[in-house]
Design a protein around this motif. Structure first.
Motif, PDB file in Angstrom:
ATOM      1  N   UNK A 237       0.836  -1.210   0.000  1.00 39.23           N
ATOM      2  CA  UNK A 237       0.000   0.000   0.000  1.00 39.23           C
ATOM      3  C   UNK A 237       0.865   1.251   0.000  1.00 39.23           C
ATOM      4  N   UNK A 238       0.284   2.328  -0.461  1.00 36.93           N
ATOM      5  CA  UNK A 238       0.953   3.627  -0.461  1.00 36.93           C
ATOM      6  C   UNK A 238      -0.046   4.681   0.043  1.00 36.93           C
ATOM      7  N   UNK A 239       0.487   5.626   0.805  1.00 37.59           N
ATOM      8  CA  UNK A 239      -0.344   6.734   1.234  1.00 37.59           C
ATOM      9  C   UNK A 239      -0.536   7.722   0.085  1.00 37.59           C
ATOM     10  N   UNK A 240      -1.734   8.200  -0.054  1.00 40.10           N
ATOM     11  CA  UNK A 240      -1.959   9.318  -0.968  1.00 40.10           C
ATOM     12  C   UNK A 240      -1.473  10.596  -0.284  1.00 40.10           C
ATOM     13  N   UNK A 241      -0.857  11.486  -1.040  1.00 39.96           N
ATOM     14  CA  UNK A 241      -0.330  12.704  -0.436  1.00 39.96           C
ATOM     15  C   UNK A 241      -0.391  13.834  -1.450  1.00 39.96           C
ATOM     16  N   UNK A 242      -0.286  15.049  -0.947  1.00 38.46           N
ATOM     17  CA  UNK A 242      -0.291  16.242  -1.789  1.00 38.46           C
ATOM     18  C   UNK A 242       1.151  16.703  -1.952  1.00 38.46           C
ATOM     19  N   UNK A 243       1.730  16.570  -3.145  1.00 35.71           N
ATOM     20  CA  UNK A 243       3.147  16.921  -3.342  1.00 35.71           C
ATOM     21  C   UNK A 243       3.421  18.407  -3.168  1.00 35.71           C
ATOM     22  N   UNK A 244       2.366  19.235  -3.238  1.00 32.24           N
ATOM     23  CA  UNK A 244       2.556  20.678  -3.098  1.00 32.24           C
ATOM     24  C   UNK A 244       2.272  21.174  -1.687  1.00 32.24           C
ATOM     25  N   UNK A 245       2.089  20.235  -0.795  1.00 28.80           N
ATOM     26  CA  UNK A 245       1.756  20.625   0.571  1.00 28.80           C
ATOM     27  C   UNK A 245       2.898  21.396   1.220  1.00 28.80           C
ATOM     28  N   UNK A 246       2.604  22.521   1.869  1.00 30.64           N
ATOM     29  CA  UNK A 246       3.631  23.361   2.498  1.00 30.64           C
ATOM     30  C   UNK A 246       3.418  23.523   4.003  1.00 30.64           C
ATOM     31  N   UNK A 247       2.448  22.801   4.566  1.00 32.89           N
ATOM     32  CA  UNK A 247       2.186  22.931   6.001  1.00 32.89           C
ATOM     33  C   UNK A 247       1.661  21.599   6.531  1.00 32.89           C
ATOM     34  N   UNK A 248       1.575  21.496   7.808  1.00 34.08           N
ATOM     35  CA  UNK A 248       1.080  20.265   8.437  1.00 34.08           C
ATOM     36  C   UNK A 248      -0.421  20.149   8.235  1.00 34.08           C
ATOM     37  N   UNK A 249      -0.869  18.982   7.763  1.00 36.72           N
ATOM     38  CA  UNK A 249      -2.303  18.729   7.578  1.00 36.72           C
ATOM     39  C   UNK A 249      -2.629  17.342   8.123  1.00 36.72           C
ATOM     40  N   UNK A 250      -3.860  17.222   8.646  1.00 36.59           N
ATOM     41  CA  UNK A 250      -4.346  15.938   9.149  1.00 36.59           C
ATOM     42  C   UNK A 250      -5.623  15.585   8.387  1.00 36.59           C
ATOM     43  N   UNK A 251      -5.791  14.322   8.046  1.00 35.62           N
ATOM     44  CA  UNK A 251      -6.985  13.894   7.317  1.00 35.62           C
ATOM     45  C   UNK A 251      -7.187  12.401   7.537  1.00 35.62           C
ATOM     46  N   UNK A 252      -8.341  11.917   7.117  1.00 38.64           N
ATOM     47  CA  UNK A 252      -8.701  10.502   7.296  1.00 38.64           C
ATOM     48  C   UNK A 252      -8.520   9.748   5.986  1.00 38.64           C
ATOM     49  N   UNK A 253      -8.149   8.482   6.091  1.00 37.99           N
ATOM     50  CA  UNK A 253      -7.975   7.625   4.911  1.00 37.99           C
ATOM     51  C   UNK A 253      -8.292   6.187   5.303  1.00 37.99           C
ATOM     52  N   UNK A 254      -8.200   5.281   4.327  1.00 39.21           N
ATOM     53  CA  UNK A 254      -8.481   3.861   4.564  1.00 39.21           C
ATOM     54  C   UNK A 254      -7.396   3.010   3.900  1.00 39.21           C
ATOM     55  N   UNK A 255      -6.886   2.037   4.635  1.00 41.44           N
ATOM     56  CA  UNK A 255      -5.916   1.083   4.090  1.00 41.44           C
ATOM     57  C   UNK A 255      -6.386  -0.315   4.471  1.00 41.44           C
TER      58      UNK A 255
END
Length: 458
Positions: free
Chosen positions: A104-122
């Motif tokens: 599995x791989x985490x989805x992520x935002x390559x342009x992210x410039x700050x700390x973010x929290x969110x929900x996902x499913x694996x």
């Protein structure tokens, strides 16, 4: 479908309580929700600090230091409370990921410039993720760190809490509905009693009144107001009955006189002089009927329509002189002396036509009920703008003064064939005064005379 008053009370109270409960339950759920995710986010932040302490870089390249704890079993398999770690570079290439992510791989935002929290499913497991940008010494982003922690326990707690709150909310609303309906029934019981009591009142028992509740609340005020209304209706009802009776009596008297005269004339032939004498009597009674009809019609118009007084400056002395002149023959026959003390420049604000009708009624009364060779005085008080009409007539008993402006009322001493009238003139005068906001009052002393006072507004 329109609800009854009882159901409206229950429904409105239920809506208010349901709204408060919804806010309270939402607040409870919100606090638990915030606390649960705050705890997960704190764990992720702690893990992030540990990861960053073992990272290094060279220009845009992330360098991994060997960390034995990353090789522990919690990072190699998906267990009950696993921790997942993934590091990617600027190109999105995975630099490192924990073994428990497997394929599995985490989805992520390559342009992210700050700390973010969110929900996902694996692998059907709910994960709370935190994404953190990786900066080099030049404060340039060279990659993204993603850390995940299982949120399955928190999800289960929140899910179960929501089910419990929802079930409790529905149960409370249902219980409250029946309670509110019962309470509303008790609350409107006094109103239902008022409705029942009011439905029993008719013209036969119009003197009955509604029972007053013990508590002096709004229902008590309502019952009191209705009782006051019934009192006014009762007074009006009996006045109407009295009016009908008096009108019938007043009309019956001249009609009976006319009938008697005609019957006498028809019994046998009479002389021309006798016929002329009797016809004069018929004319007198006919004129009496005609005057009664005119006054009844005038009174009916005054009470059935809304009069609007057209106020304008009026010279009071001129109107008094005009009315006195119309009654000149009667004044001479009584030998009455007139003393007019109203200044010629006395000007009041009134409806000229209505004022003339008022003064005509008052002056004609002062003449008819005056004594022979009596005095009629018109007095004017400039300071108070008050006109007094004073006579030296038979006067009125003090106990009869409150009835003086009632329709068809005539003091006992005035009920004589020698004094024409039917008791409507003063009623008409009082009504015309009320239309113009002119207070009309009377004082009298038995055997000494009567005084009427008109107080004109500024």
């Amino acid at each position: 479908m329109r609800l009854s008053f009882k159901k409206r009370i229950a429904t409105y109270n239920l809506i208010a309580i349901a709204t408060v409960l919804a806010v309270a339950f939402s607040a409870i759920y919100g606090v638990v929700y915030f606390t649960s995710y705050k705890h997960l986010d704190d764990d992720i932040s702690t893990e992030k600090t540990e990861v960053f302490s073992n990272l290094d870089w060279e220009d845009d390249t992330i360098i991994m230091n060997k960390m034995p704890e990353w090789e522990e079993s919690e990072h190699k398999q998906i267990e009950i409370n696993p921790t997942f770690i993934q590091i990617v570079d600027l190109n999105g290439k995975t630099v490192y990921k924990s073994a428990n992510l497997q394929e599995n791989h985490f989805l992520f935002n390559p342009k992210n410039k700050r700390t973010v929290y969110y929900n996902a499913t694996i692998n059907h497991q709910k994960i709370r993720q935190g994404q953190f940008p990786v900066f080099n010494d030049k404060h340039k982003i060279i990659g993204q760190l993603t850390i995940g922690i299982s949120q399955q326990e928190s999800y289960n707690v929140l899910h179960n809490l929501m089910l419990v709150l929802l079930a409790t909310y529905i149960l409370i609303i249902l219980i409250l509905y029946f309670i509110m309906t019962f309470v509303a029934s008790k609350a409107i019981a006094p109103i239902q009693q008022l409705i029942f009591s009011a439905s029993q009142i008719n013209y036969a028992n119009i003197s009955s009144r509604l029972p007053l509740p013990e508590n002096e609340d709004e229902i008590h005020q309502l019952a009191t107001t209705i009782n006051d209304l019934l009192s006014r209706l009762e007074t009006s009802f009996y006045q109407q009955k009295q009016f009908t009776s008096d009108a019938s009596h007043e009309m019956q008297t001249p009609l009976a006189a006319i009938k008697g005269i005609i019957e006498v004339l028809l019994r046998k032939p009479r002389t021309a002089e006798r016929y002329e004498e009797k016809m004069h009597e018929v004319l007198v009674q006919t004129n009496r009927l005609s005057l009664l009809y005119d006054q009844l019609l005038q009174l009916a118009r005054l009470e059935s329509s809304v009069l609007v007084a057209k106020k304008e400056p009026v010279v009071l002395d001129a109107i008094i002189r005009k009315i006195v002149k119309t009654h000149d023959d009667l004044i001479k026959s009584y030998g009455i002396k007139i003393y007019n003390r109203v200044p010629s420049d006395a000007v009041i604000l009134a409806d000229a036509l209505l004022l003339e009708m008022i003064l005509d009624n008052l002056i004609s009364n002062a003449i008819k009920y005056n004594k022979t060779n009596g005095v009629l005085i018109f007095n004017w008080e400039t300071a108070t703008k008050t006109l007094s009409i004073i006579d030296e007539g038979i006067g009125i008993d003090s106990n009869q003064l409150p009835l003086l402006f009632n329709r068809f009322f005539r003091a006992d001493d005035s009920r004589s064939s020698q004094i024409p009238g039917n008791g409507l003139g003063l009623s008409i005068a009082k009504r015309l005064c009320d239309v113009q906001n002119i207070p009309l009052s009377v004082t009298s002393e038995k055997g000494k005379g009567t005084t009427f006072q008109l107080e004109f507004p500024d």
